[in-house]
Design a protein around this motif. Structure first.
Motif, PDB file in Angstrom:
ATOM      1  N   LEU A   1       0.874  -1.165   0.000  1.00  0.00           N
ATOM      2  CA  LEU A   1       0.000   0.000   0.000  1.00  0.00           C
ATOM      3  C   LEU A   1       0.913   1.216   0.000  1.00  0.00           C
ATOM      4  CD1 LEU A   1      -2.781   1.384   0.401  1.00  0.00           C
ATOM      5  CD2 LEU A   1      -2.353   1.246   2.858  1.00  0.00           C
ATOM      6  N   ASP A   2       0.889   1.965  -1.109  1.00  0.00           N
ATOM      7  CA  ASP A   2       1.776   3.129  -1.267  1.00  0.00           C
ATOM      8  C   ASP A   2       3.218   2.775  -0.925  1.00  0.00           C
ATOM      9  OD1 ASP A   2      -0.249   4.777  -2.172  1.00  0.00           O
ATOM     10  OD2 ASP A   2      -0.816   5.380  -0.142  1.00  0.00           O
ATOM     11  N   GLY A   3       3.665   1.622  -1.398  1.00  0.00           N
ATOM     12  CA  GLY A   3       5.057   1.226  -1.243  1.00  0.00           C
ATOM     13  C   GLY A   3       5.376   0.508   0.048  1.00  0.00           C
ATOM     14  N   GLU A   4       4.421   0.419   0.950  1.00  0.00           N
ATOM     15  CA  GLU A   4       4.665  -0.237   2.231  1.00  0.00           C
ATOM     16  C   GLU A   4       4.082  -1.645   2.197  1.00  0.00           C
ATOM     17  OE1 GLU A   4       3.187   0.423   6.814  1.00  0.00           O
ATOM     18  OE2 GLU A   4       3.506   2.191   5.555  1.00  0.00           O
ATOM     19  N   LEU A   5       4.895  -2.614   2.583  1.00  0.00           N
ATOM     20  CA  LEU A   5       4.437  -4.004   2.548  1.00  0.00           C
ATOM     21  C   LEU A   5       3.344  -4.216   3.592  1.00  0.00           C
ATOM     22  CD1 LEU A   5       5.097  -6.750   1.177  1.00  0.00           C
ATOM     23  CD2 LEU A   5       6.550  -7.226   3.139  1.00  0.00           C
ATOM     24  N   VAL A   6       2.161  -4.657   3.142  1.00  0.00           N
ATOM     25  CA  VAL A   6       1.061  -4.884   4.080  1.00  0.00           C
ATOM     26  C   VAL A   6       0.686  -6.359   4.189  1.00  0.00           C
ATOM     27  CG1 VAL A   6       0.099  -2.559   3.919  1.00  0.00           C
ATOM     28  CG2 VAL A   6      -0.623  -4.301   2.271  1.00  0.00           C
ATOM     29  N   TYR A   7       1.117  -7.156   3.238  1.00  0.00           N
ATOM     30  CA  TYR A   7       0.819  -8.592   3.322  1.00  0.00           C
ATOM     31  C   TYR A   7       1.857  -9.327   2.495  1.00  0.00           C
ATOM     32  CZ  TYR A   7      -1.200 -13.141   2.385  1.00  0.00           C
ATOM     33  OH  TYR A   7      -1.382 -14.489   2.269  1.00  0.00           O
ATOM     34  N   GLN A   8       2.344 -10.443   3.016  1.00  0.00           N
ATOM     35  CA  GLN A   8       3.083 -11.361   2.159  1.00  0.00           C
ATOM     36  C   GLN A   8       2.805 -12.764   2.652  1.00  0.00           C
ATOM     37  OE1 GLN A   8       7.192 -10.205   2.265  1.00  0.00           O
ATOM     38  NE2 GLN A   8       7.705 -11.626   3.892  1.00  0.00           N
ATOM     39  N   GLY A   9       2.762 -13.690   1.722  1.00  0.00           N
ATOM     40  CA  GLY A   9       2.435 -15.053   2.114  1.00  0.00           C
ATOM     41  C   GLY A   9       2.651 -16.013   0.976  1.00  0.00           C
ATOM     42  N   GLY A  10       2.160 -17.197   1.163  1.00  0.00           N
ATOM     43  CA  GLY A  10       2.312 -18.270   0.193  1.00  0.00           C
ATOM     44  C   GLY A  10       2.084 -19.608   0.852  1.00  0.00           C
ATOM     45  N   GLU A  11       2.455 -19.683   2.138  1.00  0.00           N
ATOM     46  CA  GLU A  11       2.223 -20.921   2.872  1.00  0.00           C
ATOM     47  C   GLU A  11       0.893 -20.808   3.601  1.00  0.00           C
ATOM     48  OE1 GLU A  11       5.513 -22.953   4.898  1.00  0.00           O
ATOM     49  OE2 GLU A  11       6.720 -21.196   4.400  1.00  0.00           O
ATOM     50  N   PHE A  12      -0.106 -21.463   3.050  1.00  0.00           N
ATOM     51  CA  PHE A  12      -1.421 -21.499   3.668  1.00  0.00           C
ATOM     52  C   PHE A  12      -2.090 -22.747   3.123  1.00  0.00           C
ATOM     53  CE2 PHE A  12      -1.650 -19.121  -0.238  1.00  0.00           C
ATOM     54  CZ  PHE A  12      -2.837 -19.527  -0.837  1.00  0.00           C
ATOM     55  N   GLU A  13      -3.335 -22.962   3.462  1.00  0.00           N
ATOM     56  CA  GLU A  13      -4.013 -24.142   2.917  1.00  0.00           C
ATOM     57  C   GLU A  13      -4.976 -23.707   1.819  1.00  0.00           C
ATOM     58  OE1 GLU A  13      -5.380 -26.241   6.379  1.00  0.00           O
ATOM     59  OE2 GLU A  13      -3.375 -27.059   6.759  1.00  0.00           O
ATOM     60  N   SER A  14      -6.245 -23.517   2.164  1.00  0.00           N
ATOM     61  CA  SER A  14      -7.211 -23.151   1.125  1.00  0.00           C
ATOM     62  C   SER A  14      -7.317 -21.652   0.919  1.00  0.00           C
ATOM     63  CB  SER A  14      -8.592 -23.692   1.471  1.00  0.00           C
ATOM     64  OG  SER A  14      -8.538 -25.100   1.493  1.00  0.00           O
ATOM     65  N   LYS A  15      -7.064 -20.882   1.987  1.00  0.00           N
ATOM     66  CA  LYS A  15      -7.362 -19.456   1.907  1.00  0.00           C
ATOM     67  C   LYS A  15      -6.521 -18.729   2.939  1.00  0.00           C
ATOM     68  CE  LYS A  15     -11.462 -16.496   2.178  1.00  0.00           C
ATOM     69  NZ  LYS A  15     -12.935 -16.582   2.199  1.00  0.00           N
ATOM     70  N   ASP A  16      -6.051 -17.544   2.572  1.00  0.00           N
ATOM     71  CA  ASP A  16      -5.358 -16.694   3.527  1.00  0.00           C
ATOM     72  C   ASP A  16      -5.847 -15.272   3.299  1.00  0.00           C
ATOM     73  OD1 ASP A  16      -3.645 -16.319   5.666  1.00  0.00           O
ATOM     74  OD2 ASP A  16      -1.915 -15.869   4.407  1.00  0.00           O
ATOM     75  N   VAL A  17      -6.098 -14.568   4.382  1.00  0.00           N
ATOM     76  CA  VAL A  17      -6.630 -13.211   4.304  1.00  0.00           C
ATOM     77  C   VAL A  17      -5.676 -12.291   5.056  1.00  0.00           C
ATOM     78  CG1 VAL A  17      -8.633 -11.722   4.746  1.00  0.00           C
ATOM     79  CG2 VAL A  17      -8.962 -14.166   4.297  1.00  0.00           C
ATOM     80  N   SER A  18      -5.382 -11.157   4.465  1.00  0.00           N
ATOM     81  CA  SER A  18      -4.503 -10.197   5.128  1.00  0.00           C
ATOM     82  C   SER A  18      -5.219  -9.577   6.315  1.00  0.00           C
ATOM     83  CB  SER A  18      -4.132  -9.074   4.149  1.00  0.00           C
ATOM     84  OG  SER A  18      -5.251  -8.228   3.922  1.00  0.00           O
ATOM     85  N   THR A  19      -4.450  -8.946   7.186  1.00  0.00           N
ATOM     86  CA  THR A  19      -5.084  -8.072   8.164  1.00  0.00           C
ATOM     87  C   THR A  19      -5.551  -6.838   7.419  1.00  0.00           C
ATOM     88  OG1 THR A  19      -2.931  -7.160   8.669  1.00  0.00           O
ATOM     89  CG2 THR A  19      -3.711  -8.901  10.119  1.00  0.00           C
ATOM     90  N   PRO A  20      -6.600  -6.180   7.899  1.00  0.00           N
ATOM     91  CA  PRO A  20      -7.086  -4.978   7.201  1.00  0.00           C
ATOM     92  C   PRO A  20      -5.986  -3.928   7.127  1.00  0.00           C
ATOM     93  CG  PRO A  20      -8.689  -5.721   8.828  1.00  0.00           C
ATOM     94  CD  PRO A  20      -7.447  -6.530   9.055  1.00  0.00           C
ATOM     95  N   PHE A  21      -5.910  -3.218   6.009  1.00  0.00           N
ATOM     96  CA  PHE A  21      -4.908  -2.173   5.850  1.00  0.00           C
ATOM     97  C   PHE A  21      -5.515  -0.975   5.154  1.00  0.00           C
ATOM     98  CE2 PHE A  21      -4.536  -5.188   2.336  1.00  0.00           C
ATOM     99  CZ  PHE A  21      -4.529  -4.375   1.207  1.00  0.00           C
ATOM    100  N   GLY A  22      -4.944   0.176   5.397  1.00  0.00           N
ATOM    101  CA  GLY A  22      -5.430   1.412   4.767  1.00  0.00           C
ATOM    102  C   GLY A  22      -5.744   2.440   5.831  1.00  0.00           C
ATOM    103  N   ASP A  23      -5.775   3.707   5.386  1.00  0.00           N
ATOM    104  CA  ASP A  23      -5.980   4.809   6.326  1.00  0.00           C
ATOM    105  C   ASP A  23      -7.351   4.747   6.999  1.00  0.00           C
ATOM    106  OD1 ASP A  23      -3.513   5.648   5.588  1.00  0.00           O
ATOM    107  OD2 ASP A  23      -4.199   7.337   4.359  1.00  0.00           O
ATOM    108  N   GLY A  24      -8.307   4.089   6.349  1.00  0.00           N
ATOM    109  CA  GLY A  24      -9.661   4.095   6.894  1.00  0.00           C
ATOM    110  C   GLY A  24      -9.913   2.987   7.907  1.00  0.00           C
ATOM    111  N   CYS A  25      -8.914   2.153   8.197  1.00  0.00           N
ATOM    112  CA  CYS A  25      -9.139   1.065   9.143  1.00  0.00           C
ATOM    113  C   CYS A  25      -9.173   1.638  10.563  1.00  0.00           C
ATOM    114  CB  CYS A  25      -8.032   0.008   9.033  1.00  0.00           C
ATOM    115  SG  CYS A  25      -7.943  -0.746   7.404  1.00  0.00           S
ATOM    116  N   GLN A  26     -10.043   1.123  11.351  1.00  0.00           N
ATOM    117  CA  GLN A  26     -10.135   1.590  12.759  1.00  0.00           C
ATOM    118  C   GLN A  26      -9.178   0.820  13.613  1.00  0.00           C
ATOM    119  OE1 GLN A  26     -11.783   4.312  13.511  1.00  0.00           O
ATOM    120  NE2 GLN A  26     -12.342   4.386  11.340  1.00  0.00           N
TER     121      GLN A  26
END
Length: 148
Positions: free
Chosen positions: A123-148
């Motif tokens: 997000l604007d050059g800042e790493l907010v998620y990286q992965g690859g090792e998961f099973e069926s699905k992986d979801v990032s933590t919420p990111f962005g200025d609007g997150c509470q």
């Protein structure tokens, strides 16, 4: 008679002079242009979300998508080619809150059983998620200025 005289030997053929080598081309290739700084393709009210996906042996099993926190889908891509690097740019409102999801239909992620796939989201050059090792699905933590 003199019919038994040996025939005159013929002169050996003169060797053909080889042509002198031609001069090598003098025009040097022009140097490749240096990469100019990449200006954002998004406008000032937007953030850039880059998704970089490096697929494994089974790219067709992978689906990636980006939603806002209300689960409105911003983009979705699937049916990738095996062992291929992809980059997707999404311009999103700066004040939003976003989630990135990666799914693998076979349930073995994209690393590391069948190739070393990986995914990175910035997000604007800042790493907010990286992965690859998961099973069926992986979801990032919420990111962005609007997150509470």
């Amino acid at each position: 008679g003199d019919g038994c005289a040996a025939p005159n030997p013929t002169d050996p053929p003169a060797p053909n002079p080889t042509d002198p080598p031609t001069d090598s081309p003098t025009s040097n290739p022009t140097p490749a242009p240096t990469q100019s700084p990449t200006f954002s393709e998004c406008d000032e009210s937007q953030s850039e979300i880059w998704v970089h996906l490096d697929t494994d042996d089974y790219g067709s099993e992978t689906t990636i998508y980006l939603t806002d926190i209300e689960e409105n889908e911003i983009f979705r891509e699937s049916n990738f080619i095996d062992f291929t690097l992809y980059g997707f740019l999404n311009c999103v409102p700066k004040d939003g809150c976003y989630l990135f999801t990666i799914e693998d239909s076979h349930g073995d992620g994209i690393c590391c059983g069948y190739g070393n796939g990986k995914v990175e989201v910035t997000l604007d050059g800042e790493l907010v998620y990286q992965g690859g090792e998961f099973e069926s699905k992986d979801v990032s933590t919420p990111f962005g200025d609007g997150c509470q």
